[in-house]
Structures are given as C-alpha cells and as structure tokens.
Design a protein around this motif. Sequence first.
Motif, PDB file in Angstrom:
ATOM      1  N   ALA A 118       0.820  -1.208   0.000  1.00 17.18           N
ATOM      2  CA  ALA A 118       0.000   0.000   0.000  1.00 17.18           C
ATOM      3  C   ALA A 118       0.856   1.261   0.000  1.00 17.18           C
ATOM      4  N   ASN A 119       0.441   2.217  -0.820  1.00 16.71           N
ATOM      5  CA  ASN A 119       1.015   3.561  -0.883  1.00 16.71           C
ATOM      6  C   ASN A 119       2.418   3.605  -1.478  1.00 16.71           C
ATOM      7  N   ASP A 120       2.876   2.487  -2.028  1.00 21.55           N
ATOM      8  CA  ASP A 120       4.168   2.483  -2.707  1.00 21.55           C
ATOM      9  C   ASP A 120       3.992   3.063  -4.109  1.00 21.55           C
ATOM     10  N   ASN A 121       5.024   3.734  -4.609  1.00 18.24           N
ATOM     11  CA  ASN A 121       5.001   4.333  -5.952  1.00 18.24           C
ATOM     12  C   ASN A 121       3.890   5.373  -6.106  1.00 18.24           C
ATOM     13  N   ASP A 122       3.718   6.175  -5.079  1.00 18.93           N
ATOM     14  CA  ASP A 122       2.754   7.279  -5.135  1.00 18.93           C
ATOM     15  C   ASP A 122       3.104   8.177  -6.322  1.00 18.93           C
ATOM     16  N   PRO A 123       2.163   8.431  -7.243  1.00 20.93           N
ATOM     17  CA  PRO A 123       2.476   9.290  -8.393  1.00 20.93           C
ATOM     18  C   PRO A 123       2.669  10.754  -8.020  1.00 20.93           C
ATOM     19  N   LYS A 124       2.253  11.139  -6.805  1.00 24.93           N
ATOM     20  CA  LYS A 124       2.417  12.503  -6.297  1.00 24.93           C
ATOM     21  C   LYS A 124       1.663  13.522  -7.145  1.00 24.93           C
ATOM     22  N   PHE A 125       0.339  13.348  -7.176  1.00 23.81           N
ATOM     23  CA  PHE A 125      -0.504  14.327  -7.853  1.00 23.81           C
ATOM     24  C   PHE A 125      -0.364  15.690  -7.178  1.00 23.81           C
ATOM     25  N   VAL A 126      -0.512  16.753  -7.948  1.00 26.49           N
ATOM     26  CA  VAL A 126      -0.406  18.107  -7.412  1.00 26.49           C
ATOM     27  C   VAL A 126      -1.506  18.371  -6.392  1.00 26.49           C
ATOM     28  N   ASN A 127      -2.736  17.972  -6.700  1.00 27.45           N
ATOM     29  CA  ASN A 127      -3.838  18.214  -5.765  1.00 27.45           C
ATOM     30  C   ASN A 127      -4.920  17.160  -5.935  1.00 27.45           C
ATOM     31  N   TYR A 128      -4.707  16.015  -5.311  1.00 30.98           N
ATOM     32  CA  TYR A 128      -5.731  14.981  -5.231  1.00 30.98           C
ATOM     33  C   TYR A 128      -5.428  14.102  -4.028  1.00 30.98           C
ATOM     34  N   PRO A 129      -6.346  14.012  -3.060  1.00 35.85           N
ATOM     35  CA  PRO A 129      -6.110  13.149  -1.901  1.00 35.85           C
ATOM     36  C   PRO A 129      -6.275  11.685  -2.298  1.00 35.85           C
TER      37      PRO A 129
END
Length: 410
Positions: free
Chosen positions: A335-346
């Motif tokens: 879980a939560n690995d390789n987060d794409p890191k969106f600018v603004n999306y929870p």
Amino acid sequence: MLSSLAFAGCEKANIDVDTTAIDGSATGEVSGVWAKGSIHLIKGDVIVPEGKSLTIEEGVTVLMDTIAKPEFIVKGNLYSLGTTENPVRFTVLDAYKTQAKRFGKMWGGILCGPTALEVVLDHTIIEYGGNTTSDASSSVKMGLYKAVAGENLPALWFANANGKLIVQNSIIRNFQEDCTYIEGGKIIFANNMFYTTGVTGGEAMNFKSGCLADVAFNLVYSANTNALKLSNAGDKTPQAYIIAYNNTFVNTGWRRPTAKGGSVWVEATVRTELYNNLFANTRFGVKRDPKKLEDSRSKYSNNWYFGFDQTTVNQFQPGSNDVVAGTNDVISKVANDNDPKFVNYPTNTAVSNADFNTSWDFHVQGNSGTLNKGTTAFTRHHKAGITTSNGITYISPEPSVAVGAFGTKI
C-alpha cells in the motif's frame, strides 16, 4: 447561468435547414451553422440528414428539453467546434443539475448512424443525458444504436467503419451508463475528461470491431465499470485495433463489483497496445476475458500502478483475476508504494466516490517517479493525421516519457 431563458425569434427547423444566427429552437431536420454564442432549445428529436452537415460554433449552448428528453441523431456530418474559453455545451437548465440527478437521464445522446461520415467534437461538454429508450424513441424506430426499448443511451454512439471521428479537449459527465459506444471508424480520442458516469454499469470508452483508434492523454475518474472496454465484437472490418497511451485512470471499476468492473477490459480478438498509462486506485489493471482472448500480437508496456491501501494493490497483481502482465510496468506490491504525487488529489479518497471536484489537479509534482518511466518506441495510427472534408487535419498527440495524461505543470 441557464436558470431561466427567454427565446427570441424561435422558429422550428424546417425540413432542410436551420441556419438562424439568433437564439432559436429546433425540432426535426437541422443543418447549416449554429452561430457563435447562440442558444438552441431542443424541444424534440433532431436529425442531421444524410449528406448534410451541421457546424456548431464556439460558445453555442444546445439546451435539451428535460420533458421531451430529445435524441440528437446524426446521419450526415457534425462539427462541434468550441474553444477553451468558449466551449460548446450539450446540457440542461442549471436548475436540474442537482445531486439527485447527477447521473443525468434527462435527454438522450448524440447518436451517429452508419451513414455519418465525419464527427468532430472539439472543446465540447456533453452532460446530463443517457435517457432510457422506449418503443416510441426515434432511435428504436430508425434501428439505431441497439434498436430496442430499455437501453440507456450513451453520450456518443458512432457506427461507420468508413467514417472519421475526432473527440478532443472535451468533457463527458453526468451520464447514466456508457459515455461512448464506438462501432467503427478512424478515431482519435485525446485530451478529454470523463467523470460522474454510470449508475449500475458503463464504460468511459467502449470500442468494437471496425475501429482504428488512438486514445491518448485522457482522464477517466470513477467510471462505473471500465475506463476502456476493448473488443472486436461485431462483424465489421477492419479488426478493432486500439492504441491507448499516456492516459490517467483513477478509481475506476469499484462501483461495479463484478468480474468486468475494473480499468481496461480486453476481449474477443481485439488487437491493442497499451503504453504509459497511470492506474491510480483502480480495481484490477488490464484484464482479459479468459474465454474470449485478445489478439496475441497485443502489447502492454511501461504502465504505472498505484494503490493507497492493500486491498487495492492486491486487485491489480498479474497472475490473479485474469490481470495481464506488461513489460517494464511499475506495479506496487504494498500500500502507498510508488505514489504518483498528484499536485492536488487526496489519494485516500474513497474508491466508491463518483463525485468529481473540479479543483483537483492530476498533474504530478516535479519529484514524481512517473516522469521518466514511459516509452515513445511505438507507432500510433494517426501520426500523419485524419483530414476532414473542410481541410482540417487532426493529429493524435506525440507520446510522452512521462507516464499518465498530464506530466508536470509548466
């Protein structure tokens, strides 16, 4: 705002043409030009006749009567040519755009039959439709779409394998079931957004036999079933061949917890190539029908899979649930690995959520791992473009090594 309107100079479209430059109403056969910024109240089913064209200029509002629930039938050509500042809108009065009616059903859809040669939807918003057909529906009487009562109409149906279809820079939202149902043609779907669609079923883009399509840089949020359903079902030639690259799919498939609810479904000898697509919190990944396999020449490469929780991560692991493994894919294991890191999306937004917040921003931050994981080593169908009869050439976008539809903000 379209909360109330007074229509000056309203005239019923005559049997041949409605080219009025002022606000008006339309029922029956229409063609010609609907002028920039005008408002057209559609009081009943309209038809663009075979061999004729309707051009809709920027800023036009096509306002559907929610009592008549009209169908917009195209047997000729349709050119809906909005701009970023002034899109064309197929819509209803603002008073009807409530949470209770967020899945539309207040008019039919744009139904382009086998004689429709060219359809261009550029900077066009299509919303709040998807009415259910009855024996009295024009589409049923004319043998269009599925030609039976009880079908939920898509926002767009196109059925000419020899035709040309371009949908770009557009938004399809607030529909009861499928956004699009495409049965043939040379096709580009690029830089579009699909969201708040599908009550108990429905795909964002549904392709059948006869389609040669490039599908690129689209955002699909929480489609009820799949972002893409890719199939060679039907009896048309050529074989369906879909190249989908640099798309972003978020929360797709969770609202239809069956075998088909997922992200991308491939079946029935479709030939497909999938590259550089970003799957965020989606149910399954690329999934095949084990009883009706896709073409063995299909390719899957450089796609990115992220899940906020372990339940989601477990869904898209290759080797289970008929999920297809690709080459050079980035697939989270925890879980939560390789987060794409969106600018603004929870990314902890509930996967069952169908409501879209227009302040969300699916660009990625400058330190996102997605930025250099894509590939450009493939050839798309329409690199040389699709040229329409008015001399405009539409070219499918160049692929990007940044996975997903947006990359970083400039």
